[in-house]
Design a protein around this motif. Structure first.
Motif, short mmCIF file in Angstrom:
data_model
loop_
_atom_site.label_atom_id
_atom_site.label_comp_id
_atom_site.label_asym_id
_atom_site.label_seq_id
_atom_site.Cartn_x
_atom_site.Cartn_y
_atom_site.Cartn_z
N GLU A 164 0.84 -1.21 0.00
CA GLU A 164 0.00 0.00 0.00
C GLU A 164 0.88 1.26 0.00
OE1 GLU A 164 -3.22 0.19 -0.21
OE2 GLU A 164 -3.65 2.24 0.43
N VAL A 165 1.96 1.24 0.77
CA VAL A 165 2.79 2.45 0.88
C VAL A 165 3.92 2.51 -0.15
CG1 VAL A 165 2.39 2.76 3.34
CG2 VAL A 165 4.31 1.36 2.59
N CYS A 166 4.12 1.42 -0.89
CA CYS A 166 5.28 1.36 -1.77
C CYS A 166 5.05 2.15 -3.05
CB CYS A 166 5.59 -0.09 -2.11
SG CYS A 166 6.88 -0.27 -3.34
N PRO A 167 5.91 3.14 -3.34
CA PRO A 167 5.69 3.95 -4.54
C PRO A 167 5.90 3.15 -5.83
CG PRO A 167 7.75 4.55 -3.47
CD PRO A 167 7.07 3.59 -2.56
N GLN A 168 6.62 2.03 -5.74
CA GLN A 168 6.92 1.27 -6.95
C GLN A 168 5.89 0.20 -7.27
OE1 GLN A 168 9.29 3.59 -7.46
NE2 GLN A 168 10.43 2.03 -8.57
N PHE A 169 5.11 -0.20 -6.29
CA PHE A 169 4.23 -1.35 -6.50
C PHE A 169 2.92 -0.98 -7.17
CE2 PHE A 169 0.66 -4.06 -5.27
CZ PHE A 169 1.11 -5.29 -5.70
N MET A 170 2.60 -1.69 -8.24
CA MET A 170 1.27 -1.60 -8.84
C MET A 170 0.84 -3.02 -9.17
SD MET A 170 -0.06 1.25 -8.88
CE MET A 170 -1.48 0.80 -9.85
N PRO A 171 -0.38 -3.41 -8.80
CA PRO A 171 -0.80 -4.76 -9.13
C PRO A 171 -0.70 -4.99 -10.64
CG PRO A 171 -2.42 -3.70 -7.71
CD PRO A 171 -1.43 -2.66 -8.09
N GLY A 172 -0.21 -6.15 -11.02
CA GLY A 172 -0.10 -6.47 -12.44
C GLY A 172 1.27 -6.14 -13.01
N ASP A 173 2.05 -5.39 -12.26
CA ASP A 173 3.38 -5.00 -12.68
C ASP A 173 4.37 -6.12 -12.37
OD1 ASP A 173 4.71 -2.95 -13.83
OD2 ASP A 173 5.44 -2.13 -11.92
N LYS A 174 5.62 -6.01 -12.88
CA LYS A 174 6.56 -7.09 -12.59
C LYS A 174 7.29 -6.90 -11.25
CE LYS A 174 11.18 -6.82 -14.34
NZ LYS A 174 11.98 -5.78 -14.77
N PHE A 175 7.14 -5.73 -10.66
CA PHE A 175 7.73 -5.52 -9.32
C PHE A 175 6.73 -5.98 -8.25
CE2 PHE A 175 8.22 -2.71 -5.58
CZ PHE A 175 9.42 -3.23 -5.16
N PHE A 176 7.17 -6.90 -7.41
CA PHE A 176 6.23 -7.55 -6.48
C PHE A 176 6.30 -7.03 -5.05
CE2 PHE A 176 6.12 -11.74 -9.14
CZ PHE A 176 5.48 -11.06 -10.16
N GLY A 177 7.36 -6.31 -4.71
CA GLY A 177 7.41 -5.67 -3.39
C GLY A 177 7.74 -6.60 -2.23
N THR A 178 7.66 -6.02 -1.06
CA THR A 178 8.10 -6.72 0.16
C THR A 178 7.26 -7.96 0.47
OG1 THR A 178 8.80 -4.57 0.97
CG2 THR A 178 8.67 -6.32 2.58
#
Ligand SMILES: Cc1cc2nc3c(=O)[nH]c(=O)nc-3n(C[C@H](O)[C@H](O)[C@H](O)COP(=O)(O)OP(=O)(O)OC[C@H]3O[C@@H](n4cnc5c(N)ncnc54)[C@H](O)[C@@H]3O)c2cc1C
Ligand code: SF4
Ligand code: SF4
Ligand code: FES
Lengths: 523, 213
Positions: free
Chosen positions: B143-157
């Motif tokens: 929710e707070v991650c500026p890089q994360f968007m659902p469907g994107d290749k960056f999956f986050g913490t």
């Protein structure tokens, strides 16, 4: 083979899906919430297996004996025997999936747990369920990718579909979209315990409503030992629920006391010099009620953990300490924790044979929703074991039984699934809480039955089914005129093997519940 | 105390509804307040998700006074002023405070997060594997991650934590494969903004874990 429907994605459901997938059989893993939210993640103290890693000469036979004795000889010995024999294999398999049990070198270390004299419980601090679930979820993911496991998260199983006395599928509702569909195929239910019947009074997840079990029962699937409800001796009330203080606290040296003439009286040490604070849960909970009722004592029992060495707190119980601090505002390393017994586990549930078949062909049950392995009182650490093992056995026997279906032409309209009204749920829980307390009496049970009768009039279908199951629970406790394990009757304080070393079977037929006592192991 | 809830349905902008709430017992959390409000207004039930009510299942994640956290972790007594409750914004809304977090599972599936071979276990790793097994998949960190968007290749913490468990109990080619997935779906996309630090309601020390990959 048909795609199999598994209801519930906790330990039992995952274990069944895993077993099917390894046998190249497809399953649908249907669950209200994703696996990460299942009650299994809440399990704390550990899982039992006679791995004999502590040099105490432990054996699977002793595990079997403790399980039978702990369950006051009401468990099916044939089932308990295979469970305990397979336990080392199960725990080793979980370890090989990368479950970070506490270790010394390359080997698992084990802790003491209630009702067992040897160190037999593998653990990871007091978050054992969480770490096992994480490993099992990752393991099952492999088969999701291969198409063997299809996950239907946010789906509620409404009721099994029975035709010609056989289970041919299940009605399932997508709780996000609101639509319900018929999923054809045999069914394994692994939908967890009956917490919904005791709203706000249990240590477990509020998502385990027990409604699918109630639907099964109302449609003629037999239930067993419903009166056997485990009160865990050390729980605390927090807003909206009971919170468990894991048995691990006593395994690491915690002791219960009550004030007597101003001084702490460590009653378990004194009254049960053999097992002390690690006596089986039914024994401790009952003793706690007795010492509270005594004339010369206070009315609050405390769990004293202040003598535990710092290393134990840091290495083995840090998570528990944080939790107690957070929710009670007490540091258990410095102050005793006031505790009371609370509902923690349902030994009873859907009647199954040792292969996890229910009374209806094509329907199987495993995990906490099934009545198997634990008799009249479950040992700590045995239920995760039973869930993993039971899920596997259910899947294996379903494969062996090779249930085949006549072409199911059309299916009846998908049933309605009204919600339970809040007021109703509260009222029912209150009635049950009073009738099914730690100590029960014929009079109290009759009174509760009468109250239930009064509730029946204006109910919707979901509520009605809950009432039927509740009624069966009360009737089971009423008809078992003895004291054994979790069933404590003030009017029948003795054990009566001749009449009651038997399984209480509840059958719902033509709108009425009948209670029958059957030889153990028969279904 | 004033509790404002953003009532919302799919496709709607939503409207704030305000409840005047009197805590009934000490130690009440946002979760117990929501349950009590629903009990007294059965006709207008607020849709939200819960399970354990003790920070163990991640079901009740939502945005509380602009911070993503668990409803069962926030005590009313610690709140000065009122409460504003809204659904996590990074995920598709279902209704009111409930969102669809299926993407969390899909991401781990896409990154092939599992072991083909037996885990390599020993005492030294236990603590780390334990920590990396604790992720609730609640989604607060995303929710707070500026890089994360659902469907994107960056999956986050939320993906990094389970990945670290697998990397640390695998060996050889398998470890290499898992590291590659980690690099592709976490490391290369992370802007090191550190917004996700101190957000995790499970208190997972992500920095410590990351050192071990
Ligand atoms: C606080 C706590 C601590 C515990 N500690 C221990 C311990 O240390 N050792 C031990 O052995 N045991 C312990 N237990 C008991 C143990 O956790 C459970 O008995 C066991 O995990 C049950 O697993 P299960 O798979 O049967 O059900 P659960 O894990 O409860 O899963 C039930 C599943 O069914 C789903 N479901 C329910 N109804 C429906 C429906 N109608 N439709 C679709 N899905 C549905 C749920 O979403 C969930 O996925 C503990 C329990 C609690 C509450
Ligand atoms: S450090 Fe910043 S970019 Fe990286 S995962 Fe955390 S919030 Fe996202
Ligand atoms: S890392 Fe923490 S915040 Fe992120 S999903 Fe896991 S538990 Fe939630
Ligand atoms: S209800 Fe489980 S984390 Fe809040």
């Amino acid at each position: 083979m048909e795609t199999v429907n598994i209801i519930g994605a906790g330990l039992a459901g995952l274990s069944a899906a895993h077993t099917f997938a390894k046998n190249k059989i497809r399953s649908r893993l249907i669950s209200l919430q994703p696996s990460e939210r299942a009650q299994s993640v809440m399990a704390e103290g550990g899982i039992n297996a006679a791995l004999n890693t502590m040099g105490e000469g432990d054996s699977t036979f002793e595990h079997f004996e403790d399980t039978m004795r702990g369950g006051a000889f009401l468990a099916d010995p044939k089932a308990a025997e295979v469970l305990t024999e397979h336990a080392p294999e199960i725990v080793t398999e979980l370890f090989k999936m990368g479950t970070p049990f506490a270790m010394k070198g390359d080997s698992i270390i084990q802790r003491n747990f209630g009702g067992q004299k040897k160190k037999r419980t593998a653990f990871a601090k007091s978050s054992t369920g969480k770490v096992i679930m994480t490993a099992l979820i990752d393991e099952v993911r492999k088969y999701e990718a291969e198409g063997y496991v299809e996950r239907l998260d946010h789906h509620e199983a409404l009721e099994p579909v029975l035709a010609d006395d056989m289970c041919i599928g299940v009605y399932v509702r997508d709780t996000f979209a609101g639509e319900a569909v018929f999923c054809r195929g045999p069914v394994i239910t692994a939908c967890g315990g009956l917490n919904g019947l005791f709203e706000g009074m249990t240590t477990g997840s509020s998502a385990n409503s027990g409604d699918f079990t109630a639907a099964c029962f109302a449609l003629g699937v037999n239930a067993a030992n419903l009166e056997m409800i485990q009160y865990h001796p050390t729980t605390v009330v927090v807003p909206g629920k009971r919170m468990l203080v894991s048995e691990a606290a006593r395994c690491e040296g915690g002791r219960l006391f009550i004030k007597r003439k101003g001084d702490p009286w460590f009653f378990m040490d004194e009254l049960y010099p053999d097992m002390g604070n690690l006596a089986p849960r039914d024994v401790i909970s009952k003793t706690m009620t007795e010492v509270v009722a005594a004339d010369d004592t206070g009315d609050q029992v405390y769990l004293d953990l202040t003598e535990l060495p710092r290393g134990t707190w840091n290495k083995k119980l840090s998570d528990m300490r944080d939790e107690i601090k957070e929710y009670l505002g007490i540091d258990p390393a410095k102050e005793p924790v006031p505790v009371t017994p609370g509902i923690h586990f349902f030994m009873g549930g859907i009647l199954v044979d040792k292969d996890h078949r229910t009374s209806v062909k094509g329907l199987y049950a495993a995990g906490e929703c099934a009545c198997q392995y634990h008799g009249a009182n479950r040992l700590g650490g045995n239920s995760m074991l039973a869930a993993v093992y039971g899920g596997k056995v259910a899947a294996d026997s379903l494969i062996r039984d090779a249930v085949y279906y006549k072409e199911v032409s059309e299916c009846q309209a998908v049933p309605e699934a009204p919600e339970i009204r809040c007021g109703f749920s509260r009222e029912l829980s209150e009635i049950l809480g009073q009738g099914m307390g730690i100590v029960r009496s014929g009079e109290g049970l009759e009174r509760a039955l009468k109250h239930i009768d009064e509730l029946k009039d204006e109910c919707n279908i979901r509520e009605k089914r809950r009432l039927y199951l509740a009624e069966a629970m009360l009737l089971s406790a009423l008809k078992r005129e003895e004291t054994r394990g979790a069933q404590v009757r003030s009017d029948f304080p003795a054990k009566d093997d001749a009449r009651f070393k038997k399984t209480t079977v509840a059958v719902f037929r033509n709108g009425k519940t009948e209670i029958d006592f059957k030889e153990i192991g028969q279904i | 105390m004033k509790i404002s809830v953003l009532r919302k349905k799919i496709g709607e902008k939503g409207r704030w509804q305000i409840f005047e709430y009197e805590p009934k017992e000490p130690g009440e959390t946002v979760a117990s307040a929501l349950n009590n409000i629903n009990r007294t207004n059965p006709g207008e039930r607020i849709i939200w998700d819960c399970g354990c009510l003790q920070k163990k299942c991640g079901a009740c994640a939502m945005v509380i006074n602009d911070r993503p956290t668990l409803a069962c972790a926030v005590k009313l007594a610690d709140i000065k002023g009122g409460l504003r409750l809204e659904a996590l914004r990074k995920f598709p809304i279902i209704e009111d405070l409930m969102v669809d977090r299926t993407v969390l599972r899909e991401n781990l599936l896409n990154a092939r997060e599992w072991l083909e071979e037996e885990a390599v276990m020993n005492e030294k790793k236990q603590e780390l594997l334990y920590e990396a097994s604790r992720c609730l998949q609640c989604g607060c960190c995303l929710e707070v991650c500026p890089q994360f968007m659902p469907g994107d290749k960056f999956f986050g913490t939320a993906a990094a934590v389970p990945m670290i468990r697998l990397i640390n109990c695998s060996k050889g080619d398998e470890k290499k494969r898992l590291r590659k997935e980690y690099y592709r779906h976490v490391y290369s996309g992370c802007g090191k903004s550190l917004s996700c630090r101190n957000i995790c309601p499970a208190g997972i020390d992500v920095d410590r874990l990351l050192v071990s990959r």
